[in-house]
Design a protein around this motif. Structure first.
Motif, PDB file in Angstrom:
ATOM      1  N   LYS A 236      65.019  65.374-104.792  1.00 16.32           N
ATOM      2  CA  LYS A 236      65.017  64.038-105.403  1.00 16.32           C
ATOM      3  C   LYS A 236      66.427  63.609-105.789  1.00 16.32           C
ATOM      4  O   LYS A 236      66.794  62.434-105.625  1.00 16.32           O
ATOM      5  N   ASP A 237      67.223  64.562-106.286  1.00 15.23           N
ATOM      6  CA  ASP A 237      68.611  64.240-106.631  1.00 15.23           C
ATOM      7  C   ASP A 237      69.401  63.846-105.387  1.00 15.23           C
ATOM      8  O   ASP A 237      70.207  62.899-105.417  1.00 15.23           O
ATOM      9  N   ARG A 238      69.184  64.544-104.279  1.00 12.00           N
ATOM     10  CA  ARG A 238      69.906  64.233-103.042  1.00 12.00           C
ATOM     11  C   ARG A 238      69.496  62.863-102.493  1.00 12.00           C
ATOM     12  O   ARG A 238      70.341  62.096-102.031  1.00 12.00           O
TER      13      ARG A 238
ATOM     14  N   CYS B 293      71.931  59.703-101.960  1.00 11.27           N
ATOM     15  CA  CYS B 293      72.032  59.008-100.666  1.00 11.27           C
ATOM     16  C   CYS B 293      71.866  57.506-100.858  1.00 11.27           C
ATOM     17  O   CYS B 293      72.569  56.700-100.233  1.00 11.27           O
ATOM     18  N   GLY B 294      70.931  57.114-101.719  1.00 13.29           N
ATOM     19  CA  GLY B 294      70.725  55.699-102.004  1.00 13.29           C
ATOM     20  C   GLY B 294      71.935  55.070-102.675  1.00 13.29           C
ATOM     21  O   GLY B 294      72.339  53.950-102.338  1.00 13.29           O
TER      22      GLY B 294
ATOM     23  N   LEU C 252      66.073  64.214 -94.489  1.00 14.24           N
ATOM     24  CA  LEU C 252      67.058  63.439 -95.240  1.00 14.24           C
ATOM     25  C   LEU C 252      67.812  64.325 -96.229  1.00 14.24           C
ATOM     26  O   LEU C 252      69.024  64.202 -96.381  1.00 14.24           O
ATOM     27  N   ALA C 253      67.097  65.239 -96.897  1.00 18.26           N
ATOM     28  CA  ALA C 253      67.698  66.042 -97.961  1.00 18.26           C
ATOM     29  C   ALA C 253      68.290  67.357 -97.472  1.00 18.26           C
ATOM     30  O   ALA C 253      68.980  68.039 -98.233  1.00 18.26           O
ATOM     31  N   GLY C 254      68.031  67.730 -96.210  1.00 18.47           N
ATOM     32  CA  GLY C 254      68.611  68.957 -95.675  1.00 18.47           C
ATOM     33  C   GLY C 254      67.887  70.218 -96.107  1.00 18.47           C
ATOM     34  O   GLY C 254      68.517  71.191 -96.525  1.00 18.47           O
TER      35      GLY C 254
ATOM     36  N   ARG D  65      72.394  57.795 -94.839  1.00 13.21           N
ATOM     37  CA  ARG D  65      71.039  58.093 -94.382  1.00 13.21           C
ATOM     38  C   ARG D  65      70.649  59.567 -94.494  1.00 13.21           C
ATOM     39  O   ARG D  65      69.490  59.908 -94.249  1.00 13.21           O
ATOM     40  N   SER D  66      71.581  60.456 -94.823  1.00 10.81           N
ATOM     41  CA  SER D  66      71.204  61.866 -94.976  1.00 10.81           C
ATOM     42  C   SER D  66      72.222  62.598 -95.831  1.00 10.81           C
ATOM     43  O   SER D  66      73.337  62.100 -96.060  1.00 10.81           O
ATOM     44  N   PHE D  67      71.840  63.761 -96.286  1.00  9.95           N
ATOM     45  CA  PHE D  67      72.701  64.573 -97.146  1.00  9.95           C
ATOM     46  C   PHE D  67      74.031  64.896 -96.470  1.00  9.95           C
ATOM     47  O   PHE D  67      75.052  65.073 -97.130  1.00  9.95           O
TER      48      PHE D  67
END
Length: 253
Positions: free
Chosen positions: A114-116, A120-121, A179-181, A126-128
């Motif tokens: 959630k933090d990542r 990103c936002g 998205l978060a890896g 678009r990704s980590f």
């Protein structure tokens, strides 16, 4: 048995500040071509096989290679029963050996996810891998998911709520894993349906490796004798995400 090796030659950079993605050679196919598991494109890894086929050995090698470039989290269902036969802990970020510990570990990973996503936002990426301060890929190893996540004959009374929390976390993490890896490596003696939890979208995003153990006869001649011996050999069937399946040979002890 050393089943996998990090394959840095195949690593690519997504962004100038992004770390190299670490790929893993699982074995060689019938043509002698290395079969490579690439977390960045092959989703998660679902590993099956009966007792003695090398599941935990492979996950050990995966963890040992991953800690060099990844944040590795491990839940080992049988570590509390027989620590000598489980996954070794050198360099592992978090380790769990019970249903409650597994749930806490996955909840912490979900918080990181959630933090990542939030970061990103904020940065409009678009990704980590495109973040200004690129975090490591997270590798989550769950050895024997059927015991970790569902009730079976060996379950501890009262584990149900913790296992339900773990399942909910896996499903939530999987939605944003790319998205978060985050990469999961699941193992089970059972197929996905029989494992009870790795179905639907989670299983659909898994590359699949089925391990087997067979025995080959080797013969040699010495003087007038022709003795024979059996040598165990590990083989596998690997189907990368979106790709064709292939038969693999793997290294022996």
């Amino acid at each position: 048995m050393n089943l996998i090796h990090p394959c840095r030659a195949a690593a690519t950079r997504w962004h100038d500040s992004a770390p190299s993605e670490l790929d893993f050679v699982l074995g060689t196919d019938q043509d002698g071509t290395p079969a490579v598991f690439r977390p960045a494109v092959d989703g998660h890894l679902f590993l099956t096989g009966g007792p003695g086929t090398g599941k935990t050995v492979l996950l050990n090698a995966l963890a040992a290679a991953g800690v060099q470039d990844m944040e590795v989290h491990v839940a080992d269902a049988w570590a509390a029963v027989d620590p000598s036969d489980g996954i070794r802990l050198n360099g592992v970020t978090r380790f769990a050996s019970s249903a409650e510990e597994c749930a806490v570990m996955l909840e912490a990973i979900l918080s990181q996810v959630k933090d990542r996503i939030r970061q990103c936002g904020l940065e409009g990426v678009r990704s980590f891998a495109a973040l200004a301060q690129t975090p490591c890929r997270i590798l989550v190893i769950l050895d024997d998911v059927r015991h970790l996540l569902t009730d079976d004959a060996y379950s501890t009374p009262g584990d149900g709520p913790a296992k339900a929390r773990s399942v909910a976390c896996i499903q939530e993490i999987a939605k944003s894993a790319t998205l978060a890896g985050v990469t999961f490596a699941f193992s089970s003696q059972w197929t996905a349906d029989e494992s009870g939890v790795l179905t639907g979208s989670v299983f659909d995003s898994c590359s699949r490796l089925a391990l087997e153990s067979t025995r080959h006869w080797y013969a040699w001649h010495a003087a007038d004798e022709s003795p024979r011996t059996q040598q165990p050999t590990r083989i596998g069937s690997y189907k990368p995400l979106g790709g064709p399946a292939s038969q693999l040979t793997m290294e022996n002890r």
